[in-house]
Design an enzyme around this catalytic site. Structure first.
Site, mmCIF file in Angstrom:
data_model
loop_
_atom_site.group_PDB
_atom_site.id
_atom_site.type_symbol
_atom_site.label_atom_id
_atom_site.label_comp_id
_atom_site.label_asym_id
_atom_site.label_seq_id
_atom_site.Cartn_x
_atom_site.Cartn_y
_atom_site.Cartn_z
ATOM 1 N N ARG A 1 0.834 -1.191 0.000
ATOM 2 C CA ARG A 1 0.000 0.000 0.000
ATOM 3 C C ARG A 1 0.874 1.249 0.000
ATOM 4 N NH1 ARG A 1 -4.327 0.889 4.766
ATOM 5 N NH2 ARG A 1 -2.404 0.992 5.980
ATOM 6 N N THR B 1 -1.021 7.542 -0.990
ATOM 7 C CA THR B 1 -2.313 7.466 -1.685
ATOM 8 C C THR B 1 -3.221 6.386 -1.127
ATOM 9 O OG1 THR B 1 -1.518 5.861 -3.324
ATOM 10 C CG2 THR B 1 -1.150 8.202 -3.796
ATOM 11 N N ASP C 1 -0.267 -3.358 12.779
ATOM 12 C CA ASP C 1 0.129 -3.894 11.467
ATOM 13 C C ASP C 1 0.379 -5.392 11.610
ATOM 14 O OD1 ASP C 1 2.118 -4.785 9.357
ATOM 15 O OD2 ASP C 1 1.682 -2.763 8.649
ATOM 16 N N ASP D 1 3.933 -6.620 10.523
ATOM 17 C CA ASP D 1 4.984 -6.266 11.474
ATOM 18 C C ASP D 1 4.911 -7.116 12.733
ATOM 19 O OD1 ASP D 1 6.123 -4.333 9.881
ATOM 20 O OD2 ASP D 1 5.030 -2.664 10.800
#
Length: 210
Positions: free
Chosen positions: A105, A109, A201, A204
């Site tokens: 990602r 944006t 995340d 992660d």
């Protein structure tokens, strides 16, 4: 599967998910919990696999026994976090064919950028289950499904650990024919596109990276 969104509220899934959400859960425990939950979710997402029968011999007599029908199903991991769900599902369905869609990602944006794509052949003749722990904006998931459909897939399901309302809406708009199976529908996305309350995340936390 008839419903566009199925939330699996099994007590074991919900308990393990709570443990995963806690910020002090270690990488090793997080990874193990994800593997365990993936197998429980796999039970739900494969509930309606086509069946046939074949004649076998039990120790007592022959019988016509139920077995899976058709080509082996395809599990498609949306990299990198999808591998956490993939590992557990493969333990349950070791004969499944496996593919990978590499998307990241763009932080500015929030749009997906493709960097890798490798999937099994004959997708049009297989049940295809795309896996990614987080359905956040839905942009990457929708893009991955676009690629799978372009490769011929017609019977697709999407499996995730957590979903945000925005991601579910995006997927329903882009791919109303693709059912979503998840363990929880959370409140919202924050300004950075992360699921709230979420679990951070997933990649992660699974791999111990920041």
């Amino acid at each position: 599967m008839k419903d566009h969104l199925t939330i699996v509220k099994h007590p074991l899934i919900q308990h393990k998910l709570t443990m995963m959400r806690q910020k002090d859960t270690t990488t090793a425990v997080f990874r193990q919990l994800l593997r365990e939950i993936s197998q429980l979710l796999a039970y739900e997402v494969t509930r309606e696999l086509p069946m046939t029968t074949r004649t076998i011999d039990t120790p007592l007599c022959p019988m016509d026994a139920p077995v899976l029908d058709g080509r082996k199903l395809a599990l498609i991991s949306i990299l990198r976090a999808g591998n956490g769900l993939l590992d557990g599902m493969l333990e349950l369905i070791p004969s499944a064919r496996v593919g990978f869609v590499g998307l990241y990602r763009d932080e500015a944006t929030l749009q997906p950028v493709q960097y890798y794509y490798k999937v099994p052949d004959h997708l049009g003749e297989r049940l295809v289950i795309a896996v990614d722990p987080m359905l956040a904006t839905g942009n990457s998931s929708a893009a991955a499904i676009d690629l799978l459909k372009a490769s011929g897939a017609t019977n697709i399901r999407f499996l995730c650990l957590l979903a945000a309302p925005e991601g579910v809406a995006r997927m329903k708009e882009a791919h109303p024919d693709v059912p979503i199976v998840t363990a929880a529908l959370d409140e919202r996305l924050n300004e950075k596109g992360y699921i709230v309350p979420g679990l951070g995340d997933a990649g992660d936390r699974m791999f111990g990276t920041k």
